[in-house]
Structure formats: C-alpha cells, structure tokens
Design a protein around this motif. Structure first.
Motif, PDB file in Angstrom:
ATOM      1  N   ALA A   1      -8.456  51.925  42.453  1.00 49.46           N
ATOM      2  CA  ALA A   1      -9.791  52.178  41.888  1.00 49.46           C
ATOM      3  C   ALA A   1     -10.141  53.663  41.967  1.00 49.46           C
ATOM      4  CB  ALA A   1     -10.839  51.346  42.624  1.00 49.46           C
ATOM      5  N   ILE A   2      -9.786  54.299  43.096  1.00 46.67           N
ATOM      6  CA  ILE A   2     -10.075  55.728  43.263  1.00 46.67           C
ATOM      7  C   ILE A   2      -9.225  56.559  42.302  1.00 46.67           C
ATOM      8  CG2 ILE A   2      -9.840  57.674  44.871  1.00 46.67           C
ATOM      9  CD1 ILE A   2     -10.656  55.654  47.115  1.00 46.67           C
ATOM     10  N   GLN A   3      -7.934  56.228  42.200  1.00 47.89           N
ATOM     11  CA  GLN A   3      -7.057  56.971  41.284  1.00 47.89           C
ATOM     12  C   GLN A   3      -7.521  56.820  39.841  1.00 47.89           C
ATOM     13  OE1 GLN A   3      -3.533  55.151  42.768  1.00 47.89           O
ATOM     14  NE2 GLN A   3      -3.071  56.821  44.181  1.00 47.89           N
TER      15      GLN A   3
ATOM     16  N   ARG B   1      -8.829  56.838  18.067  1.00 51.04           N
ATOM     17  CA  ARG B   1      -8.835  55.804  17.023  1.00 51.04           C
ATOM     18  C   ARG B   1      -9.745  54.634  17.375  1.00 51.04           C
ATOM     19  NH1 ARG B   1      -3.128  57.359  16.702  1.00 51.04           N
ATOM     20  NH2 ARG B   1      -2.400  55.760  18.132  1.00 51.04           N
ATOM     21  N   LEU B   2     -10.210  54.583  18.615  1.00 53.99           N
ATOM     22  CA  LEU B   2     -11.033  53.446  19.052  1.00 53.99           C
ATOM     23  C   LEU B   2     -12.497  53.643  18.676  1.00 53.99           C
ATOM     24  CD1 LEU B   2      -9.628  52.855  22.650  1.00 53.99           C
ATOM     25  CD2 LEU B   2      -8.812  51.895  20.492  1.00 53.99           C
ATOM     26  N   SER B   3     -13.168  52.535  18.379  1.00 53.35           N
ATOM     27  CA  SER B   3     -14.624  52.591  18.154  1.00 53.35           C
ATOM     28  C   SER B   3     -15.305  52.799  19.513  1.00 53.35           C
ATOM     29  CB  SER B   3     -15.106  51.276  17.538  1.00 53.35           C
ATOM     30  OG  SER B   3     -15.041  50.233  18.511  1.00 53.35           O
ATOM     31  N   PRO B   4     -16.574  53.245  19.510  1.00 55.57           N
ATOM     32  CA  PRO B   4     -17.272  53.421  20.804  1.00 55.57           C
ATOM     33  C   PRO B   4     -17.265  52.148  21.654  1.00 55.57           C
ATOM     34  CG  PRO B   4     -18.534  54.435  19.042  1.00 55.57           C
ATOM     35  CD  PRO B   4     -17.386  53.707  18.392  1.00 55.57           C
ATOM     36  N   ARG B   5     -17.439  50.978  21.031  1.00 52.63           N
ATOM     37  CA  ARG B   5     -17.457  49.725  21.785  1.00 52.63           C
ATOM     38  C   ARG B   5     -16.067  49.410  22.341  1.00 52.63           C
ATOM     39  NH1 ARG B   5     -21.247  47.389  24.340  1.00 52.63           N
ATOM     40  NH2 ARG B   5     -22.479  46.352  22.759  1.00 52.63           N
ATOM     41  N   GLU B   6     -15.015  49.634  21.527  1.00 51.93           N
ATOM     42  CA  GLU B   6     -13.647  49.412  22.016  1.00 51.93           C
ATOM     43  C   GLU B   6     -13.347  50.343  23.185  1.00 51.93           C
ATOM     44  OE1 GLU B   6     -11.802  48.052  17.673  1.00 51.93           O
ATOM     45  OE2 GLU B   6     -11.529  50.095  18.394  1.00 51.93           O
ATOM     46  N   ARG B   7     -13.892  51.540  23.130  1.00 54.92           N
ATOM     47  CA  ARG B   7     -13.681  52.501  24.216  1.00 54.92           C
ATOM     48  C   ARG B   7     -14.347  52.010  25.505  1.00 54.92           C
ATOM     49  NH1 ARG B   7     -11.517  57.535  25.646  1.00 54.92           N
ATOM     50  NH2 ARG B   7     -11.475  56.950  27.815  1.00 54.92           N
ATOM     51  N   GLN B   8     -15.549  51.432  25.380  1.00 59.05           N
ATOM     52  CA  GLN B   8     -16.234  50.873  26.551  1.00 59.05           C
ATOM     53  C   GLN B   8     -15.412  49.723  27.154  1.00 59.05           C
ATOM     54  OE1 GLN B   8     -19.971  49.938  24.524  1.00 59.05           O
ATOM     55  NE2 GLN B   8     -21.043  51.313  25.911  1.00 59.05           N
ATOM     56  N   VAL B   9     -14.893  48.866  26.271  1.00 53.56           N
ATOM     57  CA  VAL B   9     -14.074  47.743  26.741  1.00 53.56           C
ATOM     58  C   VAL B   9     -12.828  48.271  27.443  1.00 53.56           C
ATOM     59  CG1 VAL B   9     -12.670  45.757  26.012  1.00 53.56           C
ATOM     60  CG2 VAL B   9     -14.939  46.106  25.023  1.00 53.56           C
ATOM     61  N   LEU B  10     -12.195  49.289  26.864  1.00 53.10           N
ATOM     62  CA  LEU B  10     -10.990  49.873  27.469  1.00 53.10           C
ATOM     63  C   LEU B  10     -11.279  50.390  28.871  1.00 53.10           C
ATOM     64  CD1 LEU B  10      -8.055  50.879  27.344  1.00 53.10           C
ATOM     65  CD2 LEU B  10      -8.913  52.971  26.290  1.00 53.10           C
ATOM     66  N   ASP B  11     -12.381  51.124  29.022  1.00 50.33           N
ATOM     67  CA  ASP B  11     -12.728  51.685  30.339  1.00 50.33           C
ATOM     68  C   ASP B  11     -12.870  50.577  31.379  1.00 50.33           C
ATOM     69  OD1 ASP B  11     -12.708  54.233  29.318  1.00 50.33           O
ATOM     70  OD2 ASP B  11     -14.883  54.367  29.069  1.00 50.33           O
ATOM     71  N   LEU B  12     -13.450  49.443  30.977  1.00 42.62           N
ATOM     72  CA  LEU B  12     -13.651  48.339  31.915  1.00 42.62           C
ATOM     73  C   LEU B  12     -12.354  47.582  32.187  1.00 42.62           C
ATOM     74  CD1 LEU B  12     -17.104  47.243  30.515  1.00 42.62           C
ATOM     75  CD2 LEU B  12     -16.676  48.218  32.771  1.00 42.62           C
ATOM     76  N   VAL B  13     -11.469  47.500  31.177  1.00 42.69           N
ATOM     77  CA  VAL B  13     -10.147  46.893  31.393  1.00 42.69           C
ATOM     78  C   VAL B  13      -9.363  47.737  32.396  1.00 42.69           C
ATOM     79  CG1 VAL B  13      -7.916  46.375  30.305  1.00 42.69           C
ATOM     80  CG2 VAL B  13     -10.034  45.725  29.160  1.00 42.69           C
TER      81      VAL B  13
ATOM     82  N   ALA C   1     -10.600  49.535  34.648  1.00 42.60           N
ATOM     83  CA  ALA C   1     -11.239  49.332  35.961  1.00 42.60           C
ATOM     84  C   ALA C   1     -10.953  47.938  36.527  1.00 42.60           C
ATOM     85  CB  ALA C   1     -12.749  49.546  35.840  1.00 42.60           C
ATOM     86  N   SER C   2      -9.990  47.218  35.890  1.00 43.19           N
ATOM     87  CA  SER C   2      -9.526  45.901  36.367  1.00 43.19           C
ATOM     88  C   SER C   2     -10.604  44.820  36.307  1.00 43.19           C
ATOM     89  CB  SER C   2      -8.961  45.998  37.794  1.00 43.19           C
ATOM     90  OG  SER C   2      -7.942  46.945  37.852  1.00 43.19           O
ATOM     91  N   LYS C   3     -11.522  44.945  35.362  1.00 45.04           N
ATOM     92  CA  LYS C   3     -12.570  43.935  35.233  1.00 45.04           C
ATOM     93  C   LYS C   3     -12.111  42.799  34.314  1.00 45.04           C
ATOM     94  CE  LYS C   3     -15.009  45.992  37.984  1.00 45.04           C
ATOM     95  NZ  LYS C   3     -14.085  45.732  39.048  1.00 45.04           N
TER      96      LYS C   3
ATOM     97  N   ILE D   1     -16.729  39.548  33.261  1.00 46.62           N
ATOM     98  CA  ILE D   1     -17.527  40.655  33.813  1.00 46.62           C
ATOM     99  C   ILE D   1     -17.772  41.709  32.728  1.00 46.62           C
ATOM    100  CG2 ILE D   1     -17.512  42.556  35.489  1.00 46.62           C
ATOM    101  CD1 ILE D   1     -17.973  39.999  36.928  1.00 46.62           C
ATOM    102  N   ILE D   2     -16.739  41.998  31.923  1.00 42.64           N
ATOM    103  CA  ILE D   2     -16.899  42.964  30.825  1.00 42.64           C
ATOM    104  C   ILE D   2     -18.004  42.484  29.878  1.00 42.64           C
ATOM    105  CG2 ILE D   2     -15.782  44.012  28.800  1.00 42.64           C
ATOM    106  CD1 ILE D   2     -13.126  43.913  30.367  1.00 42.64           C
ATOM    107  N   ALA D   3     -17.990  41.185  29.559  1.00 43.38           N
ATOM    108  CA  ALA D   3     -19.016  40.616  28.688  1.00 43.38           C
ATOM    109  C   ALA D   3     -20.408  40.777  29.298  1.00 43.38           C
ATOM    110  CB  ALA D   3     -18.716  39.134  28.428  1.00 43.38           C
ATOM    111  N   ASP D   4     -20.537  40.530  30.622  1.00 40.41           N
ATOM    112  CA  ASP D   4     -21.832  40.680  31.311  1.00 40.41           C
ATOM    113  C   ASP D   4     -22.316  42.119  31.259  1.00 40.41           C
ATOM    114  OD1 ASP D   4     -21.849  38.021  31.940  1.00 40.41           O
ATOM    115  OD2 ASP D   4     -21.248  38.275  34.035  1.00 40.41           O
TER     116      ASP D   4
END
Length: 198
Positions: A118-120, A139-151, A153-155, A159-162
């Motif tokens: 998580a720290i790395q 190439r990602l949309s802003p929403r896809e980018r948000q999903v990527l960041d949470l993926v 982060a091992s979510k 949890i990503i949906a919430d």
C-alpha cells in the motif's frame, strides 16, 4: 527507497513501534507520532518536496481522528499520499476518506506485505503525477482512471462501487474497457502498466 519518509500516526504504542521497525527494515525512513496533533506540529517545519513522503494514519484516535487530520492537511494545502489503517467497522469512514483523496485503506489485521504494498503504491501514485506519467493512461476516461486508481489500491469491485457511487456492474464495465484500452489481459499486467513498469 532509502530516502522515502513514512510518517506513522497511531495512538497504539505497540502497533506504532512494531510498524516503525517493519518500515525501517524495508528501507523506509519512519517518523512515528502518537497523535495527529503531534504530527501536525512537527510537520509544519518540514521543507515540502525535499524527499518522498507518505503518511500512514489510524482512523480512530482520541482528540483528532484520522479524518480530521486529513481535513486539516487539505485545508493547509499539504498533499501527502495518505494510507489509512482501520478496524473492520470503520470501512464506511475509510470510503469517505478515499473520496477525499486518500491513497488507500487497510483493514486490521493486515499482513506486513499488504502494508508495504500500500505504501509503495502510494509513492508510485505520487510519482505518476510528475514527469514520469505513463502516456498509455491518457487513453482512459476520467471515470476509468478513478477505477484504475482504486484497482491498484487493491479495492474489490463492491468497495470501488461504494466510493464512486456507481453500481458494481458499471465498475465491471469500466474495468473491461480500461483493460482493453491498455492492451492488458490480467490484473498483474494492469498493475505493471498503472505503476509505470509496463
């Protein structure tokens, strides 16, 4: 990563001591504090940006909680990657923290490897905002980018949906589109691209 400094804010002496030892063993420079107030008074004098920094904080603490600490950092314009550690019942609070920009949250008890990862990932996310940004991610949309960041982060999808206020089905759709755009077929490949190794 010898110059990477990790501020550790937790009112539990045993957890703080053992985690500081773990971080030091892993090559980080730990800076432990018993409270949010102690951290804030010490951090005011820091020269921001002189080395890589990350904050690991408990969510529930007396006097000032982790969420209140996060609010204060936002108010002061201090942009530290922030990883929260939480008890099981604090997940809704942690989701709120992620909405406000926290890099990750870990539910206790967690493994040493989970914390180090998580720290790395938090440091990698901070670096990615700089010049080393991976062009494939454009190439990602802003929403896809948000999903990527949470993926990254091992979510899990729920949890990503919430966090994003969307359905699990929509998360799955964004994940599929994202992997297609990035030309990856598996989660490990996706992580490599997202963290700049792909």
């Amino acid at each position: 990563m010898a110059s990477a400094r990790v501020y550790l804010v937790d009112d539990n002496d045993g957890f703080r001591d053992s985690t500081a030892w773990l971080l030091e063993t892993a090559g980080f420079e730990p800076q432990p504090y018993p409270s949010a107030a102690a951290f804030l008074s010490a951090y005011e004098g820091e020269r921001h940006g002189t080395h890589e920094e990350c904050l690991v904080s408990d969510i529930r603490m007396p006097q000032m909680s982790g969420l209140q600490l996060q609010d204060e950092l936002i108010r002061r314009g201090i942009r530290l990657p922030l990883v929260f550690v939480t008890a099981h019942g604090d997940v809704p609070l942690a989701v709120e923290a992620m909405r406000k920009g926290a890099a990750n949250f870990l539910e206790k008890p967690f493994t040493e490897q989970a914390l180090l990862h998580a720290i790395q990932a938090a440091f990698a996310g901070r670096r990615e905002q700089g010049p080393a940004h991976n062009p494939a991610l454009g190439r990602l949309s802003p929403r896809e980018r948000q999903v990527l960041d949470l993926v990254v982060a091992s979510k899990p999808n729920k949890i990503i949906a919430d966090i994003l206020g969307i359905s699990i089905k929509t998360v799955e759709l964004h994940r599929a589109n994202m992997m297609s755009k990035l030309g990856v077929r598996s989660l490990p490949e996706l992580m490599k691209v997202a963290l700049g190794h792909g």
